[in-house]
Write a protein that holds these residues in place. Structure first.
Motif, PDB file in Angstrom:
ATOM      1  N   MET A 161       1.209  -1.110  -0.039  1.00 47.60           N
ATOM      2  CA  MET A 161      -0.156  -0.291  -0.107  1.00 47.60           C
ATOM      3  C   MET A 161       0.798   1.306   0.076  1.00 47.60           C
ATOM      4  O   MET A 161       2.552   1.120   0.048  1.00 47.60           O
ATOM      5  CB  MET A 161      -1.142   0.376   1.512  1.00 47.60           C
ATOM      6  N   ALA A 162       0.196   2.635  -0.446  1.00 50.71           N
ATOM      7  CA  ALA A 162       0.896   3.836  -0.451  1.00 50.71           C
ATOM      8  C   ALA A 162       2.973   3.574  -1.515  1.00 50.71           C
ATOM      9  O   ALA A 162       2.571   2.996  -1.902  1.00 50.71           O
ATOM     10  CB  ALA A 162       0.838   3.956   1.102  1.00 50.71           C
ATOM     11  N   THR A 163       3.368   4.206   0.056  1.00 45.78           N
ATOM     12  CA  THR A 163       5.170   4.143  -0.050  1.00 45.78           C
ATOM     13  C   THR A 163       5.338   2.537  -0.714  1.00 45.78           C
ATOM     14  O   THR A 163       6.105   2.852  -1.712  1.00 45.78           O
ATOM     15  CB  THR A 163       5.572   4.659   0.425  1.00 45.78           C
TER      16      THR A 163
ATOM     17  N   SER B 261       3.547   0.002  -2.037  1.00 48.08           N
ATOM     18  CA  SER B 261       3.148   0.034  -3.155  1.00 48.08           C
ATOM     19  C   SER B 261       3.840   0.272  -4.758  1.00 48.08           C
ATOM     20  O   SER B 261       3.876  -0.252  -6.228  1.00 48.08           O
ATOM     21  CB  SER B 261       2.047   0.571  -3.932  1.00 48.08           C
ATOM     22  N   ILE B 262       4.954   1.719  -4.137  1.00 46.86           N
ATOM     23  CA  ILE B 262       5.674   1.771  -5.477  1.00 46.86           C
ATOM     24  C   ILE B 262       6.866   0.964  -5.777  1.00 46.86           C
ATOM     25  O   ILE B 262       7.299   0.884  -6.970  1.00 46.86           O
ATOM     26  CB  ILE B 262       6.660   3.241  -4.819  1.00 46.86           C
TER      27      ILE B 262
ATOM     28  N   GLN C 206       4.530  -1.850  -7.892  1.00 43.49           N
ATOM     29  CA  GLN C 206       5.120  -1.481  -8.981  1.00 43.49           C
ATOM     30  C   GLN C 206       6.257  -1.884 -10.309  1.00 43.49           C
ATOM     31  O   GLN C 206       6.242  -2.948 -11.123  1.00 43.49           O
ATOM     32  CB  GLN C 206       4.107  -0.334  -9.426  1.00 43.49           C
ATOM     33  N   ASP C 207       7.723  -1.988  -9.284  1.00 42.01           N
ATOM     34  CA  ASP C 207       8.783  -1.968  -9.141  1.00 42.01           C
ATOM     35  C   ASP C 207       9.279  -3.168  -9.985  1.00 42.01           C
ATOM     36  O   ASP C 207       8.983  -3.407 -10.877  1.00 42.01           O
ATOM     37  CB  ASP C 207       9.153  -1.144  -8.741  1.00 42.01           C
TER      38      ASP C 207
ATOM     39  N   GLN D  51       6.663  -4.172 -12.761  1.00 42.23           N
ATOM     40  CA  GLN D  51       7.163  -4.464 -14.294  1.00 42.23           C
ATOM     41  C   GLN D  51       8.289  -5.057 -14.629  1.00 42.23           C
ATOM     42  O   GLN D  51       8.542  -5.520 -15.412  1.00 42.23           O
ATOM     43  CB  GLN D  51       7.918  -2.815 -14.528  1.00 42.23           C
ATOM     44  N   LYS D  52       9.039  -5.361 -13.138  1.00 43.48           N
ATOM     45  CA  LYS D  52       9.997  -6.056 -14.199  1.00 43.48           C
ATOM     46  C   LYS D  52      10.008  -7.350 -14.078  1.00 43.48           C
ATOM     47  O   LYS D  52      10.078  -8.097 -15.129  1.00 43.48           O
ATOM     48  CB  LYS D  52      10.967  -6.232 -12.666  1.00 43.48           C
TER      49      LYS D  52
ATOM     50  N   ARG E 144       8.470  -8.553 -17.335  1.00 45.14           N
ATOM     51  CA  ARG E 144       8.924  -9.054 -18.648  1.00 45.14           C
ATOM     52  C   ARG E 144      10.120  -9.972 -18.712  1.00 45.14           C
ATOM     53  O   ARG E 144      10.642  -9.869 -19.528  1.00 45.14           O
ATOM     54  CB  ARG E 144      10.388  -7.051 -18.791  1.00 45.14           C
TER      55      ARG E 144
ATOM     56  N   ARG F 263      12.686   3.040   1.730  1.00 41.40           N
ATOM     57  CA  ARG F 263      12.196   2.409  -0.489  1.00 41.40           C
ATOM     58  C   ARG F 263      13.319   2.336  -1.016  1.00 41.40           C
ATOM     59  O   ARG F 263      12.832   1.530  -2.179  1.00 41.40           O
ATOM     60  CB  ARG F 263      11.272   4.183  -0.360  1.00 41.40           C
TER      61      ARG F 263
ATOM     62  N   LEU G 147      13.754  -0.708  -3.046  1.00 40.52           N
ATOM     63  CA  LEU G 147      14.395  -1.079  -4.114  1.00 40.52           C
ATOM     64  C   LEU G 147      15.516  -2.173  -5.067  1.00 40.52           C
ATOM     65  O   LEU G 147      15.552  -2.408  -5.295  1.00 40.52           O
ATOM     66  CB  LEU G 147      14.061   0.008  -5.075  1.00 40.52           C
TER      67      LEU G 147
ATOM     68  N   ILE H 171       7.137   4.611 -12.016  1.00 41.66           N
ATOM     69  CA  ILE H 171       7.662   4.868 -10.646  1.00 41.66           C
ATOM     70  C   ILE H 171       7.894   6.191 -10.164  1.00 41.66           C
ATOM     71  O   ILE H 171       7.567   6.032  -8.636  1.00 41.66           O
ATOM     72  CB  ILE H 171       8.506   3.475 -10.708  1.00 41.66           C
TER      73      ILE H 171
ATOM     74  N   GLN I 124       4.996   8.944  -9.570  1.00 46.31           N
ATOM     75  CA  GLN I 124       4.275   8.352  -8.159  1.00 46.31           C
ATOM     76  C   GLN I 124       5.288   8.492  -7.306  1.00 46.31           C
ATOM     77  O   GLN I 124       4.467   8.919  -6.219  1.00 46.31           O
ATOM     78  CB  GLN I 124       4.618   6.372  -8.618  1.00 46.31           C
TER      79      GLN I 124
ATOM     80  N   GLN J 290       3.214  10.884  -4.679  1.00 44.86           N
ATOM     81  CA  GLN J 290       2.983  10.440  -2.714  1.00 44.86           C
ATOM     82  C   GLN J 290       3.315  11.877  -2.346  1.00 44.86           C
ATOM     83  O   GLN J 290       2.773  12.363  -1.224  1.00 44.86           O
ATOM     84  CB  GLN J 290       3.736   9.206  -3.153  1.00 44.86           C
TER      85      GLN J 290
ATOM     86  N   ARG K 224      16.532   4.250 -11.637  1.00 48.96           N
ATOM     87  CA  ARG K 224      15.826   4.787 -10.776  1.00 48.96           C
ATOM     88  C   ARG K 224      16.179   4.687  -9.583  1.00 48.96           C
ATOM     89  O   ARG K 224      15.106   6.077  -9.190  1.00 48.96           O
ATOM     90  CB  ARG K 224      14.581   3.203 -11.241  1.00 48.96           C
ATOM     91  N   ILE K 225      17.366   4.010  -9.190  1.00 43.51           N
ATOM     92  CA  ILE K 225      17.714   4.561  -7.600  1.00 43.51           C
ATOM     93  C   ILE K 225      18.112   6.420  -7.049  1.00 43.51           C
ATOM     94  O   ILE K 225      18.371   6.889  -7.148  1.00 43.51           O
ATOM     95  CB  ILE K 225      18.377   3.502  -7.219  1.00 43.51           C
TER      96      ILE K 225
END
Lengths: 293, 293
Positions: free
Chosen positions: A143-145, A147-148, A151-152, A155-156, A159, A248, A252, B148, B151, B155, B248-249
């Motif tokens: 959720m919220a942060t 979710s970023i 999402q990342d 996407q990977k 692919r 975050r 990542l 990403i 977004q 936020q 991205r980072i």
DNA sequence: TGAGTATGAAAATAATTTTCTTTATTTATC
DNA sequence: GATAAATAAAGAAAATTATTTTCATACTCA
């Protein structure tokens, strides 16, 4: 402060009496502890070695020696970069010159990546990679942060042709979780490890028979306890003001490791897909660019 | 290089055959060695554990565990510094051991943050912060991976009450861009700086009178040329295989600096909002948690 | 009281170190 | 150049030590 010591400090109150005594002993001079045997430390705290081993497991170390090696690495970090150290993790302050902010941010982010790496449990990471590679379906919850981050990862994974979904909607999360089965994987991301929606989803996924993975910041949390394979990022920050910026980035960082590990372990399968997806995007863009303007 | 590894290298020639083999194994991936038992390491080198213990004593350690803890501490020091440089940015290779991947990823990410910081133009950064702080409206443009980042910024900005939008849909981007006016800000994010949808949107925003900011990886690109205030992240990677992980980072690193800079410069305005948003989420969660189950 | 937790004692296991023996290598002497 | 003595290198296995696990007990809170 290093994530381990920080976690000890934070969790201290939740620990039992003797465990708290141990935590305090470690906090008092962590530099000594890394050069001690379990028996010696036990004697100094007037507790049994068994309690120390248990204590280490609570904090997700493989055992006391594992704890020592990781603590030693972290202690080295903090005094390695004392220019980071003194200024580090201060809250945002009114009218700080931008150059100070830039330096502080760099120190935070560098430290958070280093600390996260040194906390990694390679075997567990490997287990998670294998799970993800062979999963029939992968659900990503955040959720919220977070979710970023989800999402990342989404996407990977798309692919390389992994059948996965990332949910923005908490109802959909639960709906999907309840339709999982053995062979599927649920991957829950939460900075605090206490996001109710995410906890619900992972609980549900576990009950449905899916393998459960969590990614939270280091320390004990409901989500980490719930997951079969808890993964951790460093947790530098305590104040609300700083938000979860460094966390975050640390998360990542772990996603990148997982993804790269997956690609590397199923190189023959994944690389062609990755290249294919890349070329398709290129091609599509080219056509589109030509027809526009 | 750390003193221990340095000593190993220097003394290598003076050691016996098998001890040299051991030294070379340790030098090859010291990061792994610190997480191994003596037996495991012995097997990997096809030597006996006794030889390892003797080896450690030659270098004046109390024994193998002592060696491990001290090596771990030193590695933590040294990986901050870019001896990373030599091995760095290798492509993903089939069947790389996970520990190698982890090290490479850490090196990549650390380097990308350092490089990005050193590329920063503080004055321009300051100008961008001022613009964002006083903007009537902020549009964020970014496709795919860059969405990403968009977004994430979205936020953050929402939490301090900035009137902004991030678009997933390229048509909406253009629609919104054409409705901007002087005093508004368009912020376009693209790794390559050549994403057609993003270029179109920023062009349109500029034509509408809005201030234009770009965030691309370093080098000349259509998007950076187009923007009044081009910002850059480092661009480490060239191959398609590696994707745009480090970039991205690096971009998020810049976002964090911008955001922190904004909060710091309008402390009185923004901090209460930030705290308010934080508390509201907490409260909401609490209520929800209570009414559940 | 009784369920659950916390804890230590001691057993089991695992890791490390030491001792002792064997093997290889060098050196000195014929 | 050959060979025995001396020395160094290395491993096997025993001894030691460290760590973890199991199990029984004490304690706590409802």
């Amino acid at each position: 402060m290093s994530p381990i010591l920080h976690a000890l400090e934070k969790e201290k109150s939740k620990l039992s009496q003797l465990e708290r005594k141990l935590a305090e002993r470690i906090l008092a001079s962590p530099g000594d502890v890394v050069h001690m045997g379990i028996t010696e430390l036990a004697e100094q705290c007037s507790i049994s070695p068994a309690t120390i081993t248990r204590f280490c497991k609570v904090f997700h170390f493989k055992g006391f020696p594992d704890f020592k090696v990781k603590l030693a690495a972290e202690l080295a970090h903090s005094d390695a970069a004392p220019q980071d150290g003194n200024s580090s993790y201060q809250d945002i302050v009114a009218g700080n010159p931008l150059s100070v902010i830039v330096e502080a941010m760099q120190a935070n982010h560098l430290a958070s990546i280093r600390d996260t790496t040194s906390l990694l449990n390679i075997e567990r990471l490997q287990a998670v990679i294998s799970l993800l590679c062979s999963a029939r379906r992968v659900d990503l919850y955040g959720m919220a942060t977070s979710s970023i981050v989800a999402q990342d990862f989404y996407q990977k994974l798309v692919r390389i042709g992994v059948n996965c979904t990332a949910f923005a909607d908490s109802h959909m999360q639960i709906t999907s979780a309840s339709s999982l089965a053995a062979g599927d994987v649920a991957f829950a991301i939460s900075y605090s490890g206490e996001t109710p929606e995410t906890i619900d989803a992972l609980t549900c996924a576990g009950a449905s028979g899916a393998s459960t993975i969590s990614l939270t910041s280091y320390g004990s949390s409901t989500l980490a306890t719930l997951a079969e394979f808890p993964l951790f990022s460093s947790s530098l920050e305590q104040g609300m003001r700083r938000g979860d910026m460094a966390s975050r980035i640390a998360q990542l960082h772990i996603i990148d490791i997982l993804f790269t590990g997956m690609v590397s372990s199923k190189f023959g399968d994944f690389i062609p897909k990755l290249e294919h997806s890349y070329l398709n995007v290129q091609q599509y863009r080219h056509k589109r660019g030509g027809s526009m303007q």
